[in-house]
Enzyme design. Structure first.
Site, PDB file in Angstrom:
ATOM      1  N   HIS A  76       1.261  -1.574   0.263  1.00 56.08           N
ATOM      2  CA  HIS A  76       0.110  -0.172   0.246  1.00 56.08           C
ATOM      3  C   HIS A  76       0.562   1.394   0.492  1.00 56.08           C
ATOM      4  O   HIS A  76       0.539   2.072   0.419  1.00 56.08           O
ATOM      5  CB  HIS A  76      -1.275   0.044   1.035  1.00 56.08           C
ATOM      6  CG  HIS A  76      -2.483  -1.575   1.065  1.00 56.08           C
ATOM      7  ND1 HIS A  76      -3.361  -0.564   0.263  1.00 56.08           N
ATOM      8  CD2 HIS A  76      -2.080  -2.368   0.884  1.00 56.08           C
ATOM      9  CE1 HIS A  76      -3.813  -1.527   0.424  1.00 56.08           C
ATOM     10  NE2 HIS A  76      -3.108  -2.071   0.716  1.00 56.08           N
ATOM     11  N   ASP A 103       2.251   2.265  -2.806  1.00 55.47           N
ATOM     12  CA  ASP A 103       2.724   2.448  -4.863  1.00 55.47           C
ATOM     13  C   ASP A 103       1.397   3.770  -4.502  1.00 55.47           C
ATOM     14  O   ASP A 103       2.109   4.132  -5.779  1.00 55.47           O
ATOM     15  CB  ASP A 103       2.675   0.982  -5.885  1.00 55.47           C
ATOM     16  CG  ASP A 103       0.760   0.227  -5.747  1.00 55.47           C
ATOM     17  OD1 ASP A 103      -0.131   0.435  -4.298  1.00 55.47           O
ATOM     18  OD2 ASP A 103       0.712  -0.668  -6.255  1.00 55.47           O
ATOM     19  N   LEU A 134      -1.903 -12.490  -6.080  1.00 53.11           N
ATOM     20  CA  LEU A 134      -0.764 -13.099  -6.415  1.00 53.11           C
ATOM     21  C   LEU A 134      -1.028 -12.441  -8.138  1.00 53.11           C
ATOM     22  O   LEU A 134      -0.146 -12.757  -8.594  1.00 53.11           O
ATOM     23  CB  LEU A 134      -1.278 -14.665  -6.784  1.00 53.11           C
ATOM     24  CG  LEU A 134      -0.408 -15.184  -5.178  1.00 53.11           C
ATOM     25  CD1 LEU A 134      -0.605 -16.397  -5.210  1.00 53.11           C
ATOM     26  CD2 LEU A 134       0.326 -14.205  -4.682  1.00 53.11           C
ATOM     27  N   SER A 162      -2.928 -11.997 -10.275  1.00 58.02           N
ATOM     28  CA  SER A 162      -3.749 -12.748 -11.758  1.00 58.02           C
ATOM     29  C   SER A 162      -4.576 -11.744 -12.695  1.00 58.02           C
ATOM     30  O   SER A 162      -4.087 -11.794 -13.826  1.00 58.02           O
ATOM     31  CB  SER A 162      -4.390 -13.414 -11.650  1.00 58.02           C
ATOM     32  OG  SER A 162      -5.959 -12.805 -11.221  1.00 58.02           O
ATOM     33  N   ASP A 203       1.320  -3.537  -9.388  1.00 56.84           N
ATOM     34  CA  ASP A 203       1.687  -4.887  -9.650  1.00 56.84           C
ATOM     35  C   ASP A 203       1.908  -5.806 -11.227  1.00 56.84           C
ATOM     36  O   ASP A 203       2.200  -6.421 -12.594  1.00 56.84           O
ATOM     37  CB  ASP A 203       0.057  -5.968  -9.627  1.00 56.84           C
ATOM     38  CG  ASP A 203      -0.598  -5.434  -8.137  1.00 56.84           C
ATOM     39  OD1 ASP A 203       0.508  -5.923  -6.913  1.00 56.84           O
ATOM     40  OD2 ASP A 203      -1.821  -5.770  -7.875  1.00 56.84           O
TER      41      ASP A 203
HETATM   42  C1  GLA Z   1      -3.150  -4.566  -4.463  1.00 58.39           C
HETATM   43  C2  GLA Z   1      -3.174  -3.688  -6.144  1.00 58.39           C
HETATM   44  C3  GLA Z   1      -1.540  -2.959  -6.018  1.00 58.39           C
HETATM   45  C4  GLA Z   1      -0.716  -2.423  -4.231  1.00 58.39           C
HETATM   46  C5  GLA Z   1      -1.046  -3.551  -3.360  1.00 58.39           C
HETATM   47  C6  GLA Z   1      -1.052  -3.284  -2.354  1.00 58.39           C
HETATM   48  O1  GLA Z   1      -2.187  -5.491  -4.870  1.00 58.39           O
HETATM   49  O2  GLA Z   1      -3.350  -3.758  -7.210  1.00 58.39           O
HETATM   50  O3  GLA Z   1      -1.292  -1.601  -6.505  1.00 58.39           O
HETATM   51  O4  GLA Z   1      -1.616  -1.080  -3.814  1.00 58.39           O
HETATM   52  O5  GLA Z   1      -2.766  -4.265  -3.317  1.00 58.39           O
HETATM   53  O6  GLA Z   1       0.164  -3.060  -1.553  1.00 58.39           O
END
Ligand code: GLA
Length: 387
Positions: free
Chosen positions: A37, A39, A128, A130, A175
């Site tokens: 959290h 990003d 993860l 997807s 991600d």
């Molecule tokens: C999800 C979001 C990411 C990031 C994470 C938490 O995976 O897609 O952008 O914020 O939660 O770190």
């Protein structure tokens, strides 16, 4: 292995569309080692790519039509007209690949249509990534087929836009960048403000350790609303503190910033998590760079406590994985990804893996939780063309 996968996906494509695909591409899911959290606060993250991946067989079309099929979802081929693609018009899985086409075209790239068949081994709803794997594999295929010349980080930005605007999920950039840019044997130290990157060697097997992913099988229910609330709370914190993003609050200035937030208790907790989490990422990077891999364990545990107590996005199943793993001798453990379910990671000596796995499985049975899925994660390649 990947040749066999490419072959299977290509032959299914031929059955569906009556011709061989122009090519086959793959993009992985990810786990995040540390930096949760952060990003969407312009902060630091450190994911690595999983061996699980989305694979796409794709051919280009010139007639403004997009045909989509997935081996993982019931139903036939969906046919869409590019001119009809509109944000939040689609609530199904096709919103991810269609959103990518929409985002590319909206950014001025000449994509004129495609036939796509997808198959993914990334568990869905497990935290993860997807969805990012689906987006990136389609973006990479179109980048190659239409000679767009976009780099991995640029594809990641476009896929994030697809997810934010077309799908309607307010996610950050981690991600998509992980899926596009990770390298085998490395974790990706990413500054989400400017997307500058450093590949950090992360070969646990060579040092007699393993990283387990424990998928609690708890689907992140209601998480999107909660995710959006956390994000809004962080933005409120940044506004109250007069900075562009919480990343701009230095760790050394945290106490002073918290004092300035006065009785905004919830915002104070969110700010404390983000600022301390950025510091934890930097600490993990310097520990890994100085060869002190085992010493990252306690930092992962601190990160979990912060997500549980300050950010409040853990759940009983994730806490049980972490507590049980640590009692059974793990070096470190934490929830990973968006939270409210999904997966946890466990760092362990190779010799302790079986005992830890057994302890977690037994603890879940005793608590009457569904049996978790446990697997070892090795840092794998980012998105690439297979054939
Ligand atoms: C999800 C979001 C990411 C990031 C994470 C938490 O995976 O897609 O952008 O914020 O939660 O770190």
């Amino acid at each position: 292995m990947s040749e066999a996968v490419a072959q299977t996906v290509a032959s299914r494509f031929s059955e569906l569309y009556g011709a061989e695909p122009d090519g086959v591409w793959a993009a992985p899911g990810r786990v995040n080692l540390i930096g949760e959290h952060t990003d969407y606060n312009d902060g630091f993250v450190m994911p690595f790519a999983l061996p699980h991946q989305a694979v796409a067989a794709v051919s280009r079309r010139a007639d403004g039509v997009l045909r989509l099929h997935s081996a993982d979802v019931e139903g036939g081929v969906s046919e869409l007209r590019l001119d009809d693609l509109a944000p939040e018009s689609d609530k199904g899985w096709t919103a991810y690949p269609a959103g990518v086409v929409w985002a590319l075209r909206e950014a001025g790239h000449a994509v004129t249509g495609a036939d796509v068949h997808l198959a993914s081994t990334v568990p869905s709803g497990a935290g993860l990534s997807s969805s990012a794997a689906l987006e990136i594999v389609v973006a990479l295929a179109l980048n190659d087929l239409f000679s767009l010349g976009l780099r991995g980080w640029q594809l990641a930005r476009l896929c994030q836009r697809a997810e934010n605007v077309y799908v309607g999920a307010p996610v950050g950039i981690m991600d998509q960048t992980a899926s596009a840019c990770c390298e085998a044997g490395h974790a990706l130290f990413l500054d989400t403000r400017d997307l500058s990157q450093k590949q950090i060697p992360f070969d646990l097997a060579a040092e007699g350790m393993r990283l387990l992913v424990v998928d609690t099988q708890v689907k992140h229910a209601h998480s999107e609303g909660e995710y959006g609330k956390r994000r809004a709370g962080c933005e409120k914190g940044a506004a109250l503190l007069g900075v562009d993003a919480l990343r701009d609050i230095p760790y050394a200035g945290l106490d002073e910033a918290l004092a300035r937030l006065g009785d905004e208790e919830e915002v104070r907790r969110l700010v404390r998590h983000v600022v301390t989490e950025d510091e934890r990422v930097e600490r993990v990077v310097s520990l890994l760079e100085s060869g002190q891999t085992r010493a990252i364990g306690p930092v992962l545990v601190e990160g979990h406590a912060s997500l549980r107590d300050d950010f409040r996005i853990s759940c009983p199943e994730l806490d049980l994985v972490v507590d049980t793993a640590l009692t059974a001798g793990a070096l470190g453990a934490r929830m990973t990804g968006g939270g409210f379910g999904g997966s946890a990671i466990v760092l362990a000596e190779e010799a302790d893996v079986d005992a830890i796995t057994k302890a977690i499985t037994e603890a879940f049975a005793t608590a009457n939780f569904p049996t978790p899925r446990v697997f070892e994660a090795t840092p794998s390649p980012g998105a690439h063309r297979l054939t």
